[in-house]
Design a protein around this motif. Sequence first.
Motif, PDB file in Angstrom:
ATOM      1  N   ALA A  63      23.431  36.267-146.589  1.00  0.00           N
ATOM      2  CA  ALA A  63      24.490  37.251-146.742  1.00  0.00           C
ATOM      3  C   ALA A  63      25.865  36.609-146.558  1.00  0.00           C
ATOM      4  N   GLY A  64      25.979  35.729-145.575  1.00  0.00           N
ATOM      5  CA  GLY A  64      27.250  35.042-145.350  1.00  0.00           C
ATOM      6  C   GLY A  64      27.656  34.187-146.540  1.00  0.00           C
ATOM      7  N   TYR A  65      26.679  33.528-147.150  1.00  0.00           N
ATOM      8  CA  TYR A  65      26.974  32.700-148.318  1.00  0.00           C
ATOM      9  C   TYR A  65      27.426  33.564-149.488  1.00  0.00           C
ATOM     10  N   GLY A  97      35.372  33.773-153.232  1.00  0.00           N
ATOM     11  CA  GLY A  97      35.879  32.698-154.076  1.00  0.00           C
ATOM     12  C   GLY A  97      36.025  33.128-155.528  1.00  0.00           C
ATOM     13  N   VAL A  98      35.060  33.913-156.031  1.00  0.00           N
ATOM     14  CA  VAL A  98      35.131  34.398-157.409  1.00  0.00           C
ATOM     15  C   VAL A  98      36.285  35.384-157.565  1.00  0.00           C
ATOM     16  N   SER A 156      31.701  40.997-160.723  1.00  0.00           N
ATOM     17  CA  SER A 156      30.581  40.200-160.225  1.00  0.00           C
ATOM     18  C   SER A 156      30.882  39.652-158.838  1.00  0.00           C
ATOM     19  N   GLY A 157      32.110  39.150-158.652  1.00  0.00           N
ATOM     20  CA  GLY A 157      32.500  38.644-157.338  1.00  0.00           C
ATOM     21  C   GLY A 157      32.489  39.743-156.285  1.00  0.00           C
ATOM     22  N   ALA A 158      32.985  40.914-156.667  1.00  0.00           N
ATOM     23  CA  ALA A 158      32.987  42.045-155.732  1.00  0.00           C
ATOM     24  C   ALA A 158      31.564  42.458-155.386  1.00  0.00           C
ATOM     25  N   ALA A 178      28.957  35.118-164.234  1.00  0.00           N
ATOM     26  CA  ALA A 178      30.089  34.223-164.022  1.00  0.00           C
ATOM     27  C   ALA A 178      29.866  32.895-164.739  1.00  0.00           C
ATOM     28  N   ALA A 179      28.641  32.389-164.707  1.00  0.00           N
ATOM     29  CA  ALA A 179      28.328  31.143-165.400  1.00  0.00           C
ATOM     30  C   ALA A 179      28.416  31.322-166.911  1.00  0.00           C
TER      31      ALA A 179
END
Length: 206
Positions: free
Chosen positions: A78-80, A87-88, A187-189, A29-30
């Motif tokens: 895990a929560g983070y 968000g992604v 990546s977000g998934a 993502a970066a």
Amino acid sequence: MDSVSLLSFLAVDLLLVCVPGADWAYTIAAGLRGRSVLTAVSGLVAGYALHTALAVAGLAVLVASSPRLLTALTVAGAGYLVWLGWGVLRRPGVPGAGEALDASGPRVFLRGATISGLNPKGLLLYLSVLPQFLTAGGARLPVPAQTAALGLLHMACCAAVYLTVGALSRALLTARPVAARAVTRTSGAAMLGIGAFLLVERLATL
């Protein structure tokens, strides 16, 4: 600890680092946000520097011996990941859309440090894998020094692999906005899925 142990640890460590996970997802993502790659990877490495410092101080043993503390750290990590992955997915990055993120270097760095600092795979490495390569008796270096050496080796592996991943994702996807958006969403998934799996797995043991 001899050269054979170092090479054995390096082989195992590279295998673990090269397995795609939350660190990879964040680096990719970066990579789609221009110059944020180096800052993001620096943050990831800083998170593992914290792991190394805690291991050298002997706190890793304390965490390993405290199921509640280990559970709390795993759930927090895990929560983070779930929050970050969601968000992604909501706002996938595309080439040329990262200038605002690049302008906030400390935020990019801190997010990377949080991801690796709370990464359950990192906890597994420092609590389960790394101790197997330490020599307690008859070694030239004391155990804390050996731990520091292996931790630094892991940080170097992370820096090399993640910088390569970020650079490749940037080079290959910059001119392909549709593919870039798809990779970012994947990546977000991945982050969301990994986080959700770890949450369910850990909470099921309570």
